[in-house]
Design a protein around this motif. Sequence first.
Motif, PDB file in Angstrom:
ATOM      1  N   LYS A  92       0.836  -1.194   0.000  1.00  0.00           N
ATOM      2  CA  LYS A  92       0.000   0.000   0.000  1.00  0.00           C
ATOM      3  C   LYS A  92       0.874   1.249   0.000  1.00  0.00           C
ATOM      4  N   THR A  93       0.409   2.278  -0.722  1.00  0.00           N
ATOM      5  CA  THR A  93       1.168   3.529  -0.785  1.00  0.00           C
ATOM      6  C   THR A  93       0.359   4.721  -0.307  1.00  0.00           C
ATOM      7  N   GLY A  94      -0.874   4.501   0.133  1.00  0.00           N
ATOM      8  CA  GLY A  94      -1.707   5.613   0.562  1.00  0.00           C
ATOM      9  C   GLY A  94      -2.154   6.454  -0.625  1.00  0.00           C
ATOM     10  N   SER A  95      -2.832   7.547  -0.334  1.00  0.00           N
ATOM     11  CA  SER A  95      -3.331   8.433  -1.383  1.00  0.00           C
ATOM     12  C   SER A  95      -3.509   9.824  -0.800  1.00  0.00           C
ATOM     13  N   TRP A  96      -3.916  10.755  -1.660  1.00  0.00           N
ATOM     14  CA  TRP A  96      -4.147  12.117  -1.170  1.00  0.00           C
ATOM     15  C   TRP A  96      -5.253  12.130  -0.119  1.00  0.00           C
ATOM     16  N   PHE A  97      -6.194  11.170  -0.229  1.00  0.00           N
ATOM     17  CA  PHE A  97      -7.307  11.134   0.723  1.00  0.00           C
ATOM     18  C   PHE A  97      -6.817  10.711   2.108  1.00  0.00           C
ATOM     19  N   SER A  98      -5.984   9.661   2.152  1.00  0.00           N
ATOM     20  CA  SER A  98      -5.457   9.228   3.448  1.00  0.00           C
ATOM     21  C   SER A  98      -4.471  10.251   4.001  1.00  0.00           C
ATOM     22  N   ARG A 151       6.974   6.109   2.138  1.00  0.00           N
ATOM     23  CA  ARG A 151       8.288   5.758   1.580  1.00  0.00           C
ATOM     24  C   ARG A 151       8.138   4.914   0.324  1.00  0.00           C
ATOM     25  N   LEU A 152       7.204   3.948   0.353  1.00  0.00           N
ATOM     26  CA  LEU A 152       6.985   3.103  -0.820  1.00  0.00           C
ATOM     27  C   LEU A 152       6.487   3.930  -1.995  1.00  0.00           C
ATOM     28  N   ARG A 153       5.653   4.925  -1.727  1.00  0.00           N
ATOM     29  CA  ARG A 153       5.158   5.798  -2.791  1.00  0.00           C
ATOM     30  C   ARG A 153       6.305   6.577  -3.428  1.00  0.00           C
ATOM     31  N   GLU A 154       7.215   7.100  -2.585  1.00  0.00           N
ATOM     32  CA  GLU A 154       8.351   7.856  -3.110  1.00  0.00           C
ATOM     33  C   GLU A 154       9.287   6.957  -3.912  1.00  0.00           C
ATOM     34  N   ILE A 155       9.474   5.718  -3.439  1.00  0.00           N
ATOM     35  CA  ILE A 155      10.319   4.774  -4.176  1.00  0.00           C
ATOM     36  C   ILE A 155       9.717   4.480  -5.543  1.00  0.00           C
ATOM     37  N   SER A 156       8.389   4.305  -5.582  1.00  0.00           N
ATOM     38  CA  SER A 156       7.712   4.022  -6.852  1.00  0.00           C
ATOM     39  C   SER A 156       7.870   5.188  -7.821  1.00  0.00           C
ATOM     40  N   LYS A 157       7.741   6.420  -7.302  1.00  0.00           N
ATOM     41  CA  LYS A 157       7.896   7.594  -8.158  1.00  0.00           C
ATOM     42  C   LYS A 157       9.320   7.693  -8.699  1.00  0.00           C
ATOM     43  N   ALA A 158      10.298   7.428  -7.817  1.00  0.00           N
ATOM     44  CA  ALA A 158      11.699   7.506  -8.249  1.00  0.00           C
ATOM     45  C   ALA A 158      12.009   6.436  -9.292  1.00  0.00           C
ATOM     46  N   THR A 185      15.838   0.981 -19.704  1.00  0.00           N
ATOM     47  CA  THR A 185      16.779  -0.145 -19.627  1.00  0.00           C
ATOM     48  C   THR A 185      17.050  -0.557 -18.186  1.00  0.00           C
ATOM     49  N   CYS A 186      16.974   0.420 -17.278  1.00  0.00           N
ATOM     50  CA  CYS A 186      17.212   0.106 -15.863  1.00  0.00           C
ATOM     51  C   CYS A 186      15.991  -0.537 -15.217  1.00  0.00           C
ATOM     52  N   ARG A 187      14.816  -0.257 -15.816  1.00  0.00           N
ATOM     53  CA  ARG A 187      13.589  -0.785 -15.228  1.00  0.00           C
ATOM     54  C   ARG A 187      13.155  -2.099 -15.849  1.00  0.00           C
TER      55      ARG A 187
END
Length: 225
Positions: A3-9, A21-28, A35-37
């Motif tokens: 889970k990464t939460g949302s603007w609502f949470s 933290r997981l949300r920021e990792i996903s964005k990064a 090629t890296c992904r």
Amino acid sequence: DGKTGSWFSDLFGNTRPEEKRLREISKATEQLPQTCRAGRRADGNAAFLQWQADVVRFTDAKRTEILPGLMWRKELEPKLRSDVNKLKYSADGKRLLVIDDFAVTVIDRESGRVTNQIQAEEVSEAYFVGDSQLVLLTGNLRFERWDLNSSEALEVRELVLRRNCWEERLSPDGNFLACVDQATNINVIETKSGKRVWEKKEFYPLNVFEYIRWLSRSRSEAENG
């Protein structure tokens, strides 16, 4: 759990730090070159299997501690029964009060000796009163007052209210309990008798958004201890 939460949470303060933290990792990760992904095969090669076996076999029982600057160390007896939730010093700094999941422990700061250990679960508040007493309150409003010299309970009482407390605080001397109930009434209870001595109804009526935010915060605090 992914889970990464949302603007609502986020709005109601219900997003956990690990979800952010997981949300920021996903964005990064999305900003990395393709090629890296690109997906990699999860082959169980020999190097990986050896590393996996080493991790499983690892034990720190024989590891030598390296603690630069360590000046003093003392093993507590009796030991604490779980992770520490709160630490407090007495007013004179001579004693340390430790709250864990199952007990309240008093430690002499100079010698490191455990002088008192009171068995109590889900303690929400505990502190020294004067030089020789300790008061504590559990989540189900069980109030206790202890004499630290004799290690005997002076008062033990279940405080009963018509509505559950959303927030509660003991007075510094432990003689009174202030409770904000679910109807936003403030009640002041005398801990010695269990009687209500003061009440103010709807001291601060909440609007819908404040009510939801309060509920979300209370649930989050309960889940995180």
